[in-house]
Design a protein around this motif. Structure first.
Motif, PDB file in Angstrom:
ATOM      1  N   SER A 237       0.433  -1.355   0.318  1.00 38.78           N
ATOM      2  CA  SER A 237      -0.135   0.306   0.352  1.00 38.78           C
ATOM      3  C   SER A 237       0.669   1.497  -0.199  1.00 38.78           C
ATOM      4  CB  SER A 237      -1.316   0.315   1.368  1.00 38.78           C
ATOM      5  OG  SER A 237      -0.250  -0.138   2.065  1.00 38.78           O
ATOM      6  N   THR A 238       2.201   1.320   0.472  1.00 36.44           N
ATOM      7  CA  THR A 238       2.634   2.700   0.480  1.00 36.44           C
ATOM      8  C   THR A 238       3.241   3.312  -0.760  1.00 36.44           C
ATOM      9  OG1 THR A 238       4.916   1.188   0.018  1.00 36.44           O
ATOM     10  CG2 THR A 238       5.008   1.595   2.272  1.00 36.44           C
ATOM     11  N   LYS A 239       2.695   2.797  -2.021  1.00 34.25           N
ATOM     12  CA  LYS A 239       2.814   3.523  -3.434  1.00 34.25           C
ATOM     13  C   LYS A 239       1.211   4.452  -3.592  1.00 34.25           C
ATOM     14  CE  LYS A 239       6.724   1.525  -5.539  1.00 34.25           C
ATOM     15  NZ  LYS A 239       6.480  -0.419  -4.439  1.00 34.25           N
ATOM     16  N   ILE A 240       0.311   3.978  -3.148  1.00 32.68           N
ATOM     17  CA  ILE A 240      -0.762   4.352  -2.524  1.00 32.68           C
ATOM     18  C   ILE A 240      -0.673   6.311  -2.460  1.00 32.68           C
ATOM     19  CG2 ILE A 240      -3.464   3.838  -2.552  1.00 32.68           C
ATOM     20  CD1 ILE A 240      -2.742   1.109  -3.198  1.00 32.68           C
ATOM     21  N   ARG A 241      -1.577   7.046  -2.742  1.00 28.73           N
ATOM     22  CA  ARG A 241      -1.675   8.125  -2.028  1.00 28.73           C
ATOM     23  C   ARG A 241      -2.945   8.098  -1.565  1.00 28.73           C
ATOM     24  NH1 ARG A 241      -4.288  11.927  -3.786  1.00 28.73           N
ATOM     25  NH2 ARG A 241      -3.430  14.283  -2.867  1.00 28.73           N
ATOM     26  N   ASP A 242      -3.870   7.501  -1.966  1.00 30.91           N
ATOM     27  CA  ASP A 242      -4.979   7.706  -0.979  1.00 30.91           C
ATOM     28  C   ASP A 242      -5.524   6.221  -1.061  1.00 30.91           C
ATOM     29  OD1 ASP A 242      -7.768   8.465   0.110  1.00 30.91           O
ATOM     30  OD2 ASP A 242      -8.375  10.002  -1.204  1.00 30.91           O
ATOM     31  N   PRO A 243      -4.919   5.296   0.027  1.00 30.38           N
ATOM     32  CA  PRO A 243      -5.810   4.207   0.550  1.00 30.38           C
ATOM     33  C   PRO A 243      -6.593   4.472   1.238  1.00 30.38           C
ATOM     34  CG  PRO A 243      -3.918   4.089   1.535  1.00 30.38           C
ATOM     35  CD  PRO A 243      -3.998   5.180   0.893  1.00 30.38           C
ATOM     36  N   GLY A 244      -7.887   5.722   1.554  1.00 32.35           N
ATOM     37  CA  GLY A 244      -8.891   5.706   2.257  1.00 32.35           C
ATOM     38  C   GLY A 244      -9.793   6.153   1.330  1.00 32.35           C
ATOM     39  N   SER A 245      -9.773   5.882  -0.203  1.00 32.38           N
ATOM     40  CA  SER A 245     -10.974   6.236  -1.151  1.00 32.38           C
ATOM     41  C   SER A 245     -12.123   5.694  -0.821  1.00 32.38           C
ATOM     42  CB  SER A 245     -10.303   7.259  -2.400  1.00 32.38           C
ATOM     43  OG  SER A 245     -10.981   7.034  -2.776  1.00 32.38           O
ATOM     44  N   GLY A 246     -13.506   6.164  -1.393  1.00 31.56           N
ATOM     45  CA  GLY A 246     -14.402   5.121  -1.741  1.00 31.56           C
ATOM     46  C   GLY A 246     -14.725   5.665  -2.833  1.00 31.56           C
ATOM     47  N   PHE A 247     -13.864   5.867  -3.710  1.00 33.55           N
ATOM     48  CA  PHE A 247     -14.708   5.859  -5.488  1.00 33.55           C
ATOM     49  C   PHE A 247     -12.806   5.337  -6.014  1.00 33.55           C
ATOM     50  CE2 PHE A 247     -14.421   9.232  -9.049  1.00 33.55           C
ATOM     51  CZ  PHE A 247     -15.026   8.689  -9.900  1.00 33.55           C
ATOM     52  N   PHE A 248     -13.398   4.145  -6.429  1.00 35.50           N
ATOM     53  CA  PHE A 248     -12.741   3.542  -7.665  1.00 35.50           C
ATOM     54  C   PHE A 248     -13.172   2.746  -8.569  1.00 35.50           C
ATOM     55  CE2 PHE A 248     -13.148  -0.445  -4.471  1.00 35.50           C
ATOM     56  CZ  PHE A 248     -13.544   0.067  -3.129  1.00 35.50           C
ATOM     57  N   VAL A 249     -12.621   2.273  -9.176  1.00 32.00           N
ATOM     58  CA  VAL A 249     -13.184   0.702 -10.231  1.00 32.00           C
ATOM     59  C   VAL A 249     -12.429  -0.422  -9.711  1.00 32.00           C
ATOM     60  CG1 VAL A 249     -14.328   3.386 -11.378  1.00 32.00           C
ATOM     61  CG2 VAL A 249     -12.198   2.223 -12.516  1.00 32.00           C
ATOM     62  N   PHE A 250     -12.625  -2.051 -10.559  1.00 31.90           N
ATOM     63  CA  PHE A 250     -11.457  -2.223 -10.846  1.00 31.90           C
ATOM     64  C   PHE A 250     -12.387  -4.194 -11.723  1.00 31.90           C
ATOM     65  CE2 PHE A 250     -14.108  -5.792  -7.724  1.00 31.90           C
ATOM     66  CZ  PHE A 250     -14.968  -4.473  -6.949  1.00 31.90           C
ATOM     67  N   ARG A 251     -11.329  -4.626 -11.835  1.00 33.10           N
ATOM     68  CA  ARG A 251     -12.020  -6.151 -11.446  1.00 33.10           C
ATOM     69  C   ARG A 251     -12.503  -7.340 -11.114  1.00 33.10           C
ATOM     70  NH1 ARG A 251      -9.330  -6.261 -17.342  1.00 33.10           N
ATOM     71  NH2 ARG A 251      -8.127  -4.469 -17.485  1.00 33.10           N
ATOM     72  N   LYS A 252     -14.118  -7.454 -11.621  1.00 34.67           N
ATOM     73  CA  LYS A 252     -14.594  -8.310 -10.359  1.00 34.67           C
ATOM     74  C   LYS A 252     -13.698  -9.887  -9.448  1.00 34.67           C
ATOM     75  CE  LYS A 252     -19.188  -9.120  -9.236  1.00 34.67           C
ATOM     76  NZ  LYS A 252     -20.464  -9.373 -10.264  1.00 34.67           N
ATOM     77  N   LYS A 253     -12.843 -10.047 -10.974  1.00 33.72           N
ATOM     78  CA  LYS A 253     -12.022 -11.683 -10.864  1.00 33.72           C
ATOM     79  C   LYS A 253     -10.826 -11.411 -10.081  1.00 33.72           C
ATOM     80  CE  LYS A 253      -8.293 -11.010 -14.072  1.00 33.72           C
ATOM     81  NZ  LYS A 253      -8.245  -9.887 -14.892  1.00 33.72           N
ATOM     82  N   ILE A 254     -10.736 -10.267  -9.205  1.00 36.94           N
ATOM     83  CA  ILE A 254      -9.626 -10.049  -8.058  1.00 36.94           C
ATOM     84  C   ILE A 254     -10.228 -10.636  -6.631  1.00 36.94           C
ATOM     85  CG2 ILE A 254      -8.130  -7.787  -9.440  1.00 36.94           C
ATOM     86  CD1 ILE A 254      -9.721  -6.263  -7.231  1.00 36.94           C
ATOM     87  N   LEU A 255     -11.657 -10.042  -6.935  1.00 33.13           N
ATOM     88  CA  LEU A 255     -12.067 -10.839  -5.899  1.00 33.13           C
ATOM     89  C   LEU A 255     -12.468 -12.757  -5.151  1.00 33.13           C
ATOM     90  CD1 LEU A 255     -14.713  -7.633  -5.151  1.00 33.13           C
ATOM     91  CD2 LEU A 255     -12.216  -8.013  -3.965  1.00 33.13           C
ATOM     92  N   GLU A 256     -12.060 -13.526  -6.941  1.00 32.13           N
ATOM     93  CA  GLU A 256     -12.576 -14.527  -6.501  1.00 32.13           C
ATOM     94  C   GLU A 256     -11.483 -15.476  -5.319  1.00 32.13           C
ATOM     95  OE1 GLU A 256     -11.508 -16.307 -10.365  1.00 32.13           O
ATOM     96  OE2 GLU A 256     -12.881 -15.082 -11.820  1.00 32.13           O
ATOM     97  N   ASN A 257     -12.557 -15.801  -4.619  1.00 33.81           N
ATOM     98  CA  ASN A 257     -11.808 -17.057  -3.709  1.00 33.81           C
ATOM     99  C   ASN A 257     -11.815 -16.224  -2.619  1.00 33.81           C
ATOM    100  OD1 ASN A 257     -12.568 -19.522  -5.562  1.00 33.81           O
ATOM    101  ND2 ASN A 257     -11.237 -19.236  -6.154  1.00 33.81           N
ATOM    102  N   VAL A 258     -11.913 -14.645  -2.786  1.00 34.15           N
ATOM    103  CA  VAL A 258     -11.544 -13.434  -1.606  1.00 34.15           C
ATOM    104  C   VAL A 258     -12.565 -13.460  -0.583  1.00 34.15           C
ATOM    105  CG1 VAL A 258     -10.947 -11.586  -0.865  1.00 34.15           C
ATOM    106  CG2 VAL A 258      -9.650 -12.769  -2.781  1.00 34.15           C
ATOM    107  N   SER A 259     -12.784 -13.764   1.109  1.00 33.70           N
ATOM    108  CA  SER A 259     -13.775 -13.928   1.538  1.00 33.70           C
ATOM    109  C   SER A 259     -13.300 -11.654   2.190  1.00 33.70           C
ATOM    110  CB  SER A 259     -13.788 -14.448   2.856  1.00 33.70           C
ATOM    111  OG  SER A 259     -14.353 -14.591   3.892  1.00 33.70           O
ATOM    112  N   LEU A 260     -14.437 -11.072   2.243  1.00 30.90           N
ATOM    113  CA  LEU A 260     -14.064  -9.564   2.237  1.00 30.90           C
ATOM    114  C   LEU A 260     -15.082  -9.741   3.795  1.00 30.90           C
ATOM    115  CD1 LEU A 260     -14.150  -7.379  -0.389  1.00 30.90           C
ATOM    116  CD2 LEU A 260     -12.059  -8.089   0.167  1.00 30.90           C
ATOM    117  N   LYS A 261     -14.372  -9.544   4.966  1.00 32.99           N
ATOM    118  CA  LYS A 261     -14.922  -8.936   6.196  1.00 32.99           C
ATOM    119  C   LYS A 261     -14.705  -7.846   7.203  1.00 32.99           C
ATOM    120  CE  LYS A 261     -15.613 -13.534   7.738  1.00 32.99           C
ATOM    121  NZ  LYS A 261     -14.873 -14.401   6.831  1.00 32.99           N
ATOM    122  N   PRO A 262     -15.278  -6.511   6.062  1.00 41.11           N
ATOM    123  CA  PRO A 262     -14.766  -4.668   6.521  1.00 41.11           C
ATOM    124  C   PRO A 262     -15.584  -4.791   7.459  1.00 41.11           C
ATOM    125  CG  PRO A 262     -16.242  -4.687   4.388  1.00 41.11           C
ATOM    126  CD  PRO A 262     -15.655  -5.963   4.699  1.00 41.11           C
TER     127      PRO A 262
END
Ligand code: GDD
Ligand code: MN
Length: 356
Positions: A152-177
């Motif tokens: 994460s160190t190269k990311i300027r704003d990791p706390g942003s709520g505005f982003f687009v992504f490829r859904k496949k990056i979440l395959e077999n991932v269990s998110l517990k935010p």
């Protein structure tokens, strides 16, 4: 541009912004790509009904495909996660429902995702109107993210709520935010390679009020703590602290032995004892705490660690001095100094000495 996008918008009492956001999304994307809008709604006022009406009448009139999901009782992140199951496209955009995230940014962000073959494109905020408290809290939060979230160190704003992504990056991932910072959860757990940021000006809200408050800040820190525990960064910090504690014993022991048995003047003994404890701390961290991050030359790492420790001692003494000036007991002041100096050494160790 052809890839269609599912736009997920978390909403809580955002009725006043709905029509404008629909129109602006339409204008931004109609000649660009297909899209569907999913409103992840946890409103606790009349908004839900109103939204359903807007989707039906207004949506039909303007040919906008949208649905509203009942996420009652869900916080922002969990509402988004629920909605992910309803999105039908491979590319997902997440944006707030209060127009602080301009829909006009979407084509640019989607273009970057496709053209540069990125996995995540973050709209990173240029904030103008954050209060001093929010700026400080946000800065501390970001530093902790850099410490505890991989890559994460190269990311300027990791706390942003505005982003687009490829859904496949979440395959077999269990998110517990927990709370607001779903992006941090994704950065920690998802399978991705390339992240690109595109800056934008975080405008003032048009209508309604922010739901972010001190309690939400607190929850973001707890969330980060869960992440650190889960991905073992927390263990690393614990190891680092144990090594630090062992350094105190070495320091005291050497001071005693050199002064009592070698009859060295105690201030000189202390200087030697400090250096010996730095070296032993370095070696223990090198073979234990950071054993998987040993890049480059051993002596270069040792030199860097030494520098960072010396700087930390200056910080320690400086804090001791400043706090005693404002009337705080010197022992307490020193304890605070030690704490900050330890944090400083940890940060420089992770980000510089044993850089991943
Ligand atoms: N479903 C749901 N449930 N949505 C929520 C909740 C909730 O409990 N709380 C807030 N929202 C919605 C709001 O309606 C809004 O659309 C969006 O989430 C952001 O909330 P704000 O209250 O406007 O937060 P902010 O402007 O202070 O923004 C901060 O958090 C955002 C999270 O996305 C900033 O850090 C933003 O950059 C960040 O995007
Ligand atoms: Mn907002």
């Amino acid at each position: 541009m052809d890839s269609p996008v599912s736009i997920i918008i978390p909403t809580k009492n955002e009725g006043g912004n709905l029509e404008e956001i629909f129109l602006r999304i339409k204008k931004a994307l109609e000649n660009f790509c297909d899209y569907e809008i999913i409103l992840a709604d946890s409103s606790n006022d009349e908004t839900r009904k109103f939204m359903e009406e807007v989707i039906k009448e207004f949506g039909k009139e303007h040919k906008i495909k949208a649905m509203v999901l009942d996420c009652n009782g869900d916080d922002l992140s969990n509402a988004i996660i629920q909605s992910l199951n309803y999105g039908t496209y491979d590319i997902v955009a997440i944006m707030d429902g209060d127009l602080q995230h301009p829909p006009e940014m979407l084509p640019e962000m989607l273009k970057i995702l496709e053209k540069q073959n990125a996995d995540i494109v973050i709209g990173s905020r240029i904030t103008k109107n954050f209060s001093i408290v929010r700026t400080i809290v946000s800065g501390v939060y970001r530093s902790l993210v850099y410490l505890f979230v991989k890559n994460s160190t190269k990311i300027r704003d990791p706390g942003s709520g505005f982003f687009v992504f490829r859904k496949k990056i979440l395959e077999n991932v269990s998110l517990k935010p927990l709370g607001f910072k779903i992006l941090v959860e994704i950065l920690d757990k998802a399978h991705y390679e390339k992240v690109i940021e595109k800056r934008f000006i975080f405008e003032d809200r048009k209508s309604g009020t922010s739901k972010f408050n001190l309690n939400q800040s607190y929850i973001s820190f707890i969330h980060l703590f869960h992440i650190a525990k889960h991905n073992k960064e927390y263990d690393r910090f614990l190891k680092f602290s144990i090594v630090g504690a062992s350094g105190i014993i070495i320091n005291m022991g050497c001071l005693y032995i050199l002064t009592e048995f070698f009859k060295i003047f105690y201030l000189f003994s202390s200087a030697i004892a400090i250096e010996l404890s730095i070296i032993s701390n370095f070696i223990l961290n090198d073979i234990w705490t950071f054993k998987n991050e040993r890049n480059g030359n051993f002596f270069v790492r040792m030199g860097k660690f030494n520098l960072s420790r010396i700087f930390a001692s200056v910080i320690n003494v400086f804090i001791l001095f400043m706090l005693t000036i404002i009337g705080i007991n010197y022992l307490l002041a020193n304890l605070i100094g030690i704490f900050v100096a330890t944090l400083f050494t940890y940060v420089t160790s992770v980000l510089w000495v044993w850089k991943r």
